[in-house]
Write an enzyme that holds these catalytic residues in place. Structure first.
Site, PDB file in Angstrom:
ATOM      1  N   ARG A  50       0.853  -1.189   0.000  1.00 35.95           N
ATOM      2  CA  ARG A  50       0.000   0.000   0.000  1.00 35.95           C
ATOM      3  C   ARG A  50       0.888   1.238   0.000  1.00 35.95           C
ATOM      4  O   ARG A  50       1.080   1.871   1.051  1.00 35.95           O
ATOM      5  CB  ARG A  50      -0.910  -0.019   1.225  1.00 35.95           C
ATOM      6  CG  ARG A  50      -1.944  -1.133   1.185  1.00 35.95           C
ATOM      7  CD  ARG A  50      -2.691  -1.206   2.486  1.00 35.95           C
ATOM      8  NE  ARG A  50      -1.749  -1.387   3.610  1.00 35.95           N
ATOM      9  CZ  ARG A  50      -2.101  -1.596   4.869  1.00 35.95           C
ATOM     10  NH1 ARG A  50      -3.371  -1.653   5.182  1.00 35.95           N
ATOM     11  NH2 ARG A  50      -1.190  -1.751   5.792  1.00 35.95           N
ATOM     12  N   ASP A  52       2.297   4.866  -0.127  1.00 38.56           N
ATOM     13  CA  ASP A  52       1.737   6.123   0.368  1.00 38.56           C
ATOM     14  C   ASP A  52       1.571   7.143  -0.749  1.00 38.56           C
ATOM     15  O   ASP A  52       2.103   6.972  -1.846  1.00 38.56           O
ATOM     16  CB  ASP A  52       2.689   6.728   1.414  1.00 38.56           C
ATOM     17  CG  ASP A  52       2.425   6.181   2.805  1.00 38.56           C
ATOM     18  OD1 ASP A  52       1.274   5.777   3.079  1.00 38.56           O
ATOM     19  OD2 ASP A  52       3.368   6.157   3.614  1.00 38.56           O
ATOM     20  N   TYR A 111      12.632  -1.849  -2.663  1.00 40.50           N
ATOM     21  CA  TYR A 111      12.381  -0.433  -2.926  1.00 40.50           C
ATOM     22  C   TYR A 111      13.684   0.251  -3.306  1.00 40.50           C
ATOM     23  O   TYR A 111      14.759  -0.163  -2.878  1.00 40.50           O
ATOM     24  CB  TYR A 111      11.849   0.270  -1.664  1.00 40.50           C
ATOM     25  CG  TYR A 111      10.410  -0.020  -1.330  1.00 40.50           C
ATOM     26  CD1 TYR A 111       9.397   0.819  -1.778  1.00 40.50           C
ATOM     27  CD2 TYR A 111      10.060  -1.097  -0.537  1.00 40.50           C
ATOM     28  CE1 TYR A 111       8.076   0.582  -1.448  1.00 40.50           C
ATOM     29  CE2 TYR A 111       8.737  -1.350  -0.198  1.00 40.50           C
ATOM     30  CZ  TYR A 111       7.740  -0.504  -0.656  1.00 40.50           C
ATOM     31  OH  TYR A 111       6.437  -0.740  -0.328  1.00 40.50           O
ATOM     32  N   ARG A 198      11.433   5.176   4.298  1.00 39.88           N
ATOM     33  CA  ARG A 198      11.640   6.628   4.316  1.00 39.88           C
ATOM     34  C   ARG A 198      12.326   7.092   5.607  1.00 39.88           C
ATOM     35  O   ARG A 198      13.085   8.060   5.600  1.00 39.88           O
ATOM     36  CB  ARG A 198      10.296   7.336   4.114  1.00 39.88           C
ATOM     37  CG  ARG A 198       9.808   7.189   2.663  1.00 39.88           C
ATOM     38  CD  ARG A 198       8.343   7.554   2.504  1.00 39.88           C
ATOM     39  NE  ARG A 198       8.070   8.899   2.961  1.00 39.88           N
ATOM     40  CZ  ARG A 198       6.851   9.401   3.130  1.00 39.88           C
ATOM     41  NH1 ARG A 198       5.783   8.644   2.871  1.00 39.88           N
ATOM     42  NH2 ARG A 198       6.688  10.626   3.557  1.00 39.88           N
TER      43      ARG A 198
END
Lengths: 262, 262
Positions: A50, A52, A111, A198
């Protein structure tokens, strides 16, 4: 009722995120609308991650079921056609096993976080990199990153809104490499906590600036306290590159890693 | 009256090209307006290459003169500030010798052409790649590219509007490499004819499709006739990567290579 697995590439800049929300356009809603436009069927499109608001994907994976079977090449082509107004594309579509689940069957997620590290902002890569004008030392960032690889309690590195029951995760890979003016941070794990990548990046850039040492990163990890890690890097530089399924049976990872919350 | 050398990065998608024209916005006009906004001086900004409408740059070089000297870091920052409405950025600014000329002093130019080679179009790289949905054989393209390297009459590989006096050029490098779904074509030379890179790419993709052989490329080169080469690839995939100055004095290249027309 056949199940289909698709890969999805998108520029997340104009979306509230993957997940359907009342507050604005989502990738999920755009995909569900495209499936409806093509098949007339209202489906639930389940994503692997999911992402952001503002986060991009090159290799998001999703699944959905159709009552009426369709050729996979028609699905790929028709979804691309109906998605044309949006920066969303479906590179591949295939038939999946009935028990395949894009989120729960995933065994590896990767990622990439891109930092543009120069005085001037981006022109060609605008919207896809985090612009950090202060010089960053990528080597010291890489050395500090090594501290975080492996199985740890990442409670310091998750959003205070993270709903995961456990904050123990296994980071398989966390590399920092400079290529000219760009620093690429690649992260791989079975799953992530909410905002984990992040916050990892926001912490490592403190090391790159020379404000934090490798030891400070170790202490932040040990503290298990969000306030002890660095800031959350902006979504603009983050991209879900790849989701893999079906690792070897001797997978050493733990049940708590099964569900992804990044 | 000091001369300044700047590098310029831009997304050419919304411009009529580098050169100031009555028909729409140009990179050159945007830069000249930004210099005026900062200094109050109306200058001529001379670029190394007159990129066409839709062509991008990461490493365009330009020069201009100011009556009143300015610190180079102020020039870089102020130009970036005033260019903010546009996808144009000035990564570096420095003082140049009074006889430095961005176009005529250049001794090497390198372009990259990006092809997205998959069924589905681009999402994240939209506007920066040429989408070719038919499978291309990058190895045979690379083999055919080797035929074109060196000093040749490239009359078959220039726009019918090309105004260069001679069509003899020396291609120092022409490489074709596949990385997943993307094929990157890198081309380096002292200078190029108008549309030369795009016609080289348009020809090599015929080889990649299996429609042309390496021998067909050889014959197209020998013919010295534009109608015998492949089509002109679209501007969207082309990017001026780098311009170099001041090669060794034993430069074997010829006077006809001095002026670039790509």
């Amino acid at each position: 009722m056949p199940r289909y697995k698709i890969t999805v590439e998108y520029d997340g800049g104009s979306f509230v995120g993957w997940q359907r929300q009342d507050t604005g356009p989502s990738i999920q809603a755009a995909l569900e609308d495209a499936v409806f436009a093509f098949t007339g069927e209202r489906v639930h499109v389940q994503g692997a991650g999911r992402t952001d608001a503002g986060v991009h994907a090159r290799g998001q994976v999703a699944h959905f079921d159709l009552v009426k079977p369709q050729p996979t090449e028609s699905i790929r082509g028709a979804l691309c056609f109906h998605l044309r107004p949006h920066p969303i594309v479906v590179p591949t579509a295939e038939i999946a096993a009935p028990d395949f689940h894009a989120r729960f069957s995933a065994t590896y997620r990767r990622y990439r976080y891109r930092i543009l590290n120069r005085r001037s902002p981006a022109a060609l890569d605008r919207g896809q990199v985090w612009h950090v004008p202060v010089p960053l030392d990528a080597d010291s960032m890489a050395a500090a990153a090594a501290v975080l690889v492996g199985r740890h309690d990442f409670n310091s590195f998750r959003s205070i809104n993270c709903q995961a029951a456990s904050s123990i995760k296994t980071l398989d890979m966390l590399s920092v490499r400079r290529d000219g003016e760009e620093i690429a941070i690649d992260v791989g794990a079975r799953s992530f906590l909410h905002n984990q990548v992040r916050i990892l990046v926001g912490t490592l850039q403190l090391v790159g600036r020379g404000q934090w040492s490798k030891r400070d990163v170790e202490e932040a990890l040990r503290a298990c306290d969000r306030t002890r890690a660095g800031p959350t890097a902006p979504p603009v530089g983050l991209c879900l590159m790849e989701v893999r399924y079906g690792l070897a049976a001797d997978d050493r990872r733990n049940a708590e890693d099964l569900v992804d919350d990044e």
